[in-house]
Design an enzyme around this catalytic site. Structure first.
Site, PDB file in Angstrom:
ATOM      1  N   ARG A  84       0.817  -1.220   0.000  1.00 41.92           N
ATOM      2  CA  ARG A  84       0.000   0.000   0.000  1.00 41.92           C
ATOM      3  C   ARG A  84       0.853   1.274   0.000  1.00 41.92           C
ATOM      4  O   ARG A  84       0.422   2.298  -0.526  1.00 41.92           O
ATOM      5  CB  ARG A  84      -0.932   0.003   1.216  1.00 41.92           C
ATOM      6  CG  ARG A  84      -2.179  -0.827   0.991  1.00 41.92           C
ATOM      7  CD  ARG A  84      -3.052  -0.804   2.204  1.00 41.92           C
ATOM      8  NE  ARG A  84      -4.392  -1.266   1.908  1.00 41.92           N
ATOM      9  CZ  ARG A  84      -5.316  -1.466   2.827  1.00 41.92           C
ATOM     10  NH1 ARG A  84      -5.058  -1.238   4.102  1.00 41.92           N
ATOM     11  NH2 ARG A  84      -6.517  -1.888   2.499  1.00 41.92           N
ATOM     12  N   LYS A 123     -19.120 -12.793   7.655  1.00 41.83           N
ATOM     13  CA  LYS A 123     -20.233 -11.843   7.830  1.00 41.83           C
ATOM     14  C   LYS A 123     -21.057 -11.667   6.550  1.00 41.83           C
ATOM     15  O   LYS A 123     -20.956 -10.664   5.852  1.00 41.83           O
ATOM     16  CB  LYS A 123     -19.709 -10.484   8.297  1.00 41.83           C
ATOM     17  CG  LYS A 123     -19.037 -10.548   9.648  1.00 41.83           C
ATOM     18  CD  LYS A 123     -18.942  -9.156  10.252  1.00 41.83           C
ATOM     19  CE  LYS A 123     -17.967  -9.150  11.399  1.00 41.83           C
ATOM     20  NZ  LYS A 123     -16.901  -8.185  11.273  1.00 41.83           N
ATOM     21  N   GLY A 147      -7.238  -6.205   1.812  1.00 39.24           N
ATOM     22  CA  GLY A 147      -6.014  -5.831   2.543  1.00 39.24           C
ATOM     23  C   GLY A 147      -5.170  -6.992   3.038  1.00 39.24           C
ATOM     24  O   GLY A 147      -4.016  -7.157   2.621  1.00 39.24           O
ATOM     25  N   GLY A 149     -12.379  -3.385   2.182  1.00 36.74           N
ATOM     26  CA  GLY A 149     -13.765  -2.961   2.405  1.00 36.74           C
ATOM     27  C   GLY A 149     -14.230  -1.925   1.390  1.00 36.74           C
ATOM     28  O   GLY A 149     -15.391  -1.946   0.959  1.00 36.74           O
TER      29      GLY A 149
HETATM   30  C1  3PG Z   1      -8.631  -1.100   5.116  1.00 31.96           C
HETATM   31  O1  3PG Z   1      -7.645  -1.702   5.552  1.00 31.96           O
HETATM   32  O2  3PG Z   1      -9.565  -1.687   4.546  1.00 31.96           O
HETATM   33  C2  3PG Z   1      -8.653   0.399   5.203  1.00 31.96           C
HETATM   34  O3  3PG Z   1      -7.422   0.926   5.523  1.00 31.96           O
HETATM   35  C3  3PG Z   1      -9.700   0.840   6.180  1.00 31.96           C
HETATM   36  O4  3PG Z   1      -9.351   0.454   7.474  1.00 31.96           O
HETATM   37  P1  3PG Z   1     -10.483   0.269   8.585  1.00 31.96           P
HETATM   38  O5  3PG Z   1     -11.236  -0.972   8.234  1.00 31.96           O
HETATM   39  O6  3PG Z   1      -9.748   0.155   9.894  1.00 31.96           O
HETATM   40  O7  3PG Z   1     -11.352   1.479   8.540  1.00 31.96           O
END
Ligand code: 3PG
Length: 381
Positions: free
Chosen positions: A43, A191, A338, A361
């Site tokens: 990233r 989920k 991620g 997400g």
């Molecule tokens: C992710 O890793 O999907 C983004 O950086 C968002 O992180 P978060 O789910 O902690 O908001």
């Protein structure tokens, strides 16, 4: 300019847009960190072209970012970034007291250490806005969060969508609007209620939707399989039953099972033979073959979410085999998620996909047709 989802124009960054300015850049460097070391920098590297473009214009940059882990410092990220760009990166411990910004590139501490970030506080956003004359949001991966740095800041400064953010949207729009067929979607993770809209949308859009991970359980139950998963049983709503009836939805036919994830006695059984007290923690080899066949015939493949409990090494085989099938396929592959990307990187597989999204997400939300607060804010800025 780019045409946004609602047809409203968003200002896009080019090499001449910003020159000799103090630019605030929202990045997503929410990467795995062990102790004081970054253990996966995908990233961070994804933002390098944006950073270099802005530096070429003689701008000074303050990078704004978050980390999901409570209290995690971003100091290790500043060190890794400095190595990657080949110049010192200053670390701004407290954005409210910046002092003299001594380097061309500064990274501010994890914004989630201050309540104003996640509360989308105006005062917090105003404080951030004082650090720059313009704002560039390059952080697609956190665009689904309504926070001060994503949704409020664009209202306070001249704002632009960054090249990485714009590229991610263009990639997903290509799949949503004009995919080469067959289009095969592969979705996993947990989920089901958070992924129902996504599955419904892809049931309508894709030629095949391959489902693994624990989100498959409720669909299997809805198809009449006896699985002892009380949580999944509760998830079987009318919408799940309707989805389970679709022939486009392809579910696991066998699984790696154990009585608990930590149990070392792992058996592979066809779904119908799973015994009372056994949980499914990975897809089995027959499912891998079935999924690989669909993937092999696809012209477009989109994948997000692990197909088993990949945080435990013993349950990675299914996801890894499907990842390899996607990497081998001649169709254009787009993958995201991620944590999955972090370990695919470690396995040396990430570079084998045509497009690796920084979004987890955010990618799912956009694919499901949800509005991304960060994108909406850029449209209105
Ligand atoms: C992710 O890793 O999907 C983004 O950086 C968002 O992180 P978060 O789910 O902690 O908001």
């Amino acid at each position: 300019m780019v045409q946004g989802m609602l047809g409203i124009m968003i200002r896009r960054l080019s090499s001449t847009t910003l020159r000799k300015r103090r630019v605030l850049v929202r990045v997503d460097v929410n990467v795995p960190i062990a102790g004081s070391r970054v253990t996966g920098d995908f990233r961070i590297r994804a933002h390098l072209p944006t950073i270099r473009l802005l530096l070429k214009g003689g701008n000074t940059l303050v990078l704004l970012a978050h980390h999901s882990t409570d209290g995690q410092t971003l100091a290790p990220v500043a060190r890794r970034l400095s190595r990657l760009i080949g110049e010192p990166v200053g670390f701004l411990k407290d954005p409210a007291h910046p002092g003299m910004l001594q380097h061309r590139v500064m990274l501010a501490e994890n914004l989630r250490r201050w309540r104003g970030e996640e509360a989308a506080g105006r005062a917090f956003a105003r404080m951030l806005a004082r650090l720059g004359d313009a704002f560039v949001n390059d952080a697609f991966a956190v665009a689904h969060r309504h926070a001060a740095s994503t949704a409020i800041l664009p209202k306070l400064l001249p704002s632009y969508i960054g090249p990485l953010f714009a590229e991610e949207i263009a990639e997903l729009d290509r799949i949503l609007q004009r995919p080469k067929r067959p289009l095969v979607a592969v979705f996993g993770g947990a989920k089901l209620e958070t992924k129902l809209k996504l599955l419904q949308r892809f049931d309508a859009l894709a030629d095949r939707v391959l489902v693994g991970g624990s989100i498959a359980n409720a669909l299997l139950i809805a198809r009449g399989t006896a699985i002892a998963d009380p949580r999944a049983r509760k998830e079987v709503t009318a919408a799940v039953r309707a989805l389970a009836r679709s022939r486009r939805i392809v579910l696991p036919i066998d699984a790696a099972v154990a009585t608990a994830p930590t149990d070392r006695r792992i058996a592979v059984r066809s779904i119908a033979d799973i015994r009372r007290g056994e949980g499914m923690y990975d897809i089995g080899p027959e499912t891998v073959r079935l999924f690989a066949k669909e993937i092999g015939g696809a012209k477009t493949i989109i994948w997000n979410g692990p197909l088993g409990m990949t945080e435990i090494a013993a349950f990675r085989a299914g996801t890894l085999a499907v990842a390899k099938a996607i990497a081998r396929s001649r169709g254009r592959s787009t993958v995201g998620g991620g944590d999955t990307i972090a370990w695919l990187e470690a396995e040396g597989l990430a570079k084998k996909f045509n497009y690796v999204s920084t979004g987890g997400g955010a990618m799912l939300a956009y694919l499901a047709g949800e509005k991304l607060p960060a994108l909406e804010a850029l449209k209105r800025s």
